[in-house]
Design a protein around this motif. Structure first.
Motif, short mmCIF file in Angstrom:
data_model
loop_
_atom_site.label_atom_id
_atom_site.label_comp_id
_atom_site.label_asym_id
_atom_site.label_seq_id
_atom_site.Cartn_x
_atom_site.Cartn_y
_atom_site.Cartn_z
N ALA A 52 -50.29 1.46 52.65
CA ALA A 52 -49.15 0.55 52.47
C ALA A 52 -48.12 1.57 53.00
O ALA A 52 -46.93 0.78 53.29
CB ALA A 52 -48.80 0.53 50.97
N ASN A 54 -48.14 3.17 55.83
CA ASN A 54 -48.19 3.43 57.26
C ASN A 54 -46.96 2.66 57.80
O ASN A 54 -46.58 1.48 57.44
CB ASN A 54 -49.36 2.39 57.85
CG ASN A 54 -50.72 3.31 57.57
OD1 ASN A 54 -50.66 4.53 57.33
ND2 ASN A 54 -51.89 2.53 57.60
N TYR A 55 -46.41 3.36 58.92
CA TYR A 55 -45.29 2.94 59.53
C TYR A 55 -44.22 2.46 58.53
O TYR A 55 -43.15 1.65 58.86
CB TYR A 55 -45.34 1.58 60.37
CG TYR A 55 -46.68 1.59 61.40
CD1 TYR A 55 -46.63 2.36 62.70
CD2 TYR A 55 -47.69 0.77 61.22
CE1 TYR A 55 -47.64 2.46 63.35
CE2 TYR A 55 -48.83 1.01 61.75
CZ TYR A 55 -48.73 1.83 63.00
OH TYR A 55 -49.79 1.93 64.00
N SER A 56 -44.08 3.12 57.46
CA SER A 56 -43.07 3.15 56.46
C SER A 56 -42.83 1.96 55.81
O SER A 56 -41.75 1.50 55.53
CB SER A 56 -41.76 3.77 57.05
OG SER A 56 -41.86 5.01 57.34
N ARG A 57 -43.86 1.17 55.64
CA ARG A 57 -43.81 -0.20 55.42
C ARG A 57 -43.45 -0.23 53.98
O ARG A 57 -42.54 -1.15 53.39
CB ARG A 57 -45.08 -1.20 55.61
CG ARG A 57 -45.21 -1.43 57.11
CD ARG A 57 -46.43 -2.52 57.18
NE ARG A 57 -47.63 -1.85 56.48
CZ ARG A 57 -48.45 -1.60 57.43
NH1 ARG A 57 -48.56 -1.46 58.77
NH2 ARG A 57 -49.65 -1.09 56.70
N LEU A 58 -43.97 0.56 53.05
CA LEU A 58 -43.64 0.58 51.88
C LEU A 58 -42.23 0.99 51.40
O LEU A 58 -41.52 0.28 50.70
CB LEU A 58 -44.37 2.00 51.13
CG LEU A 58 -44.32 2.09 49.60
CD1 LEU A 58 -44.82 1.03 48.66
CD2 LEU A 58 -45.07 3.45 49.46
N TRP A 59 -41.46 1.93 52.24
CA TRP A 59 -40.19 2.17 52.06
C TRP A 59 -39.30 1.11 52.46
O TRP A 59 -38.23 1.00 52.04
CB TRP A 59 -40.01 3.52 52.96
CG TRP A 59 -40.90 4.43 52.27
CD1 TRP A 59 -41.90 5.09 53.02
CD2 TRP A 59 -40.99 4.99 50.86
NE1 TRP A 59 -42.72 5.89 52.31
CE2 TRP A 59 -42.32 6.02 50.84
CE3 TRP A 59 -40.30 4.84 49.57
CZ2 TRP A 59 -42.63 6.54 49.67
CZ3 TRP A 59 -40.95 5.48 48.43
CH2 TRP A 59 -41.98 6.27 48.43
N LEU A 60 -39.62 0.60 53.65
CA LEU A 60 -38.55 -0.76 54.16
C LEU A 60 -38.82 -1.68 53.28
O LEU A 60 -37.97 -2.56 53.01
CB LEU A 60 -39.33 -1.12 55.50
CG LEU A 60 -39.14 -0.14 56.50
CD1 LEU A 60 -39.91 -0.62 57.83
CD2 LEU A 60 -37.91 0.20 56.95
N GLY A 61 -39.89 -1.93 52.65
CA GLY A 61 -39.84 -3.10 51.45
C GLY A 61 -39.01 -2.55 50.30
O GLY A 61 -38.39 -3.42 49.69
N HIS A 130 -46.17 10.82 56.96
CA HIS A 130 -46.15 9.95 55.58
C HIS A 130 -45.16 10.61 54.53
O HIS A 130 -44.44 10.12 54.14
CB HIS A 130 -47.48 9.49 55.30
CG HIS A 130 -48.20 8.52 55.99
ND1 HIS A 130 -48.55 8.81 57.31
CD2 HIS A 130 -48.53 7.30 55.65
CE1 HIS A 130 -49.26 7.46 57.77
NE2 HIS A 130 -49.20 6.84 56.76
#
Length: 204
Positions: A52, A54-61, A130
């Motif tokens: 989740a 990866n590519y900061s997707r968690l933090w962008l969400g 990460h």
């Protein structure tokens, strides 16, 4: 290092080299110990959390949620957090990793269970990107959202651990990443807040 090579090393340099060697040995031992402990209840959760992030997707969400529900302060936190991620990613991937020679851990040799593994990145191991981005984001949102930042810090720590649990980083990689991320997040926050304050003063 051979005895002959050690004889030609200055005492201070020799001491630093030995300290780094011993820290590396401890780092590898901790990695091996984590790999050796069966943790089926954690394996799936850590694998999902690692992916989740990866590519900061968690933090962008996370940032999107802040911007949508947090009002002006939430939007400010989200912008600061995203900027911190971008700067930290550049520092780690274009800066530190480009000069780092540390290879990724040997998951086969450490017998990391297949159930917890995620794809092994092709980049060098030091530091953990990460971990760096996670702590940069958590640090950057702390000014406007201190209570939410506590949750973000815990989540950032979990992401950092997940990279060790899944076998793609040594513990030291994630610790270094966390320190870099927290430091970069703090600097970005200072610059961001000064820029916002300057814009406000010009509008008056």
């Amino acid at each position: 290092m051979t005895p002959a090579e050690a004889d030609h090393q200055p005492p201070a340099r020799l001491q630093v080299t030995e300290i780094l060697h011993q820290l590396g040995a401890i780092d590898q031992a901790v990695y091996a110990a984590i790999a050796a402990v069966p943790a089926p209840a954690l394996d799936q959760a850590m694998r999902r959390l690692s992916n989740a992030a990866n590519y900061s997707r968690l933090w962008l969400g996370f940032a999107a949620g802040l911007a949508l529900t947090g009002g002006p302060a939430g939007r400010r936190s989200a912008a600061r957090g995203i900027l911190a991620i971008g700067v930290t990613s550049a520092v780690v991937n274009l800066g530190v990793k480009s000069i780092s020679a540390r290879q990724r851990p040997d998951r086969v040799g450490a017998a990391v269970p297949g159930e917890r593994q995620v794809p092994m990145p092709s980049s060098t191991s030091f530091p953990s990107g990460h971990s760096a981005c996670a702590f940069a984001f958590a640090t950057a949102i702390s000014r406007d959202s201190p209570w939410l930042a506590v949750a973000a810090q815990f989540l950032a720590g979990a992401v950092a651990y997940s990279r060790v649990h899944t076998g793609v980083h040594y513990p030291g990689d994630t610790v270094a990443g966390a320190l870099i991320g927290a430091g970069t997040g703090q600097v970005v926050s200072e610059v961001f807040d000064r820029a916002v304050a300057s814009q406000r003063s010009h509008r008056r």
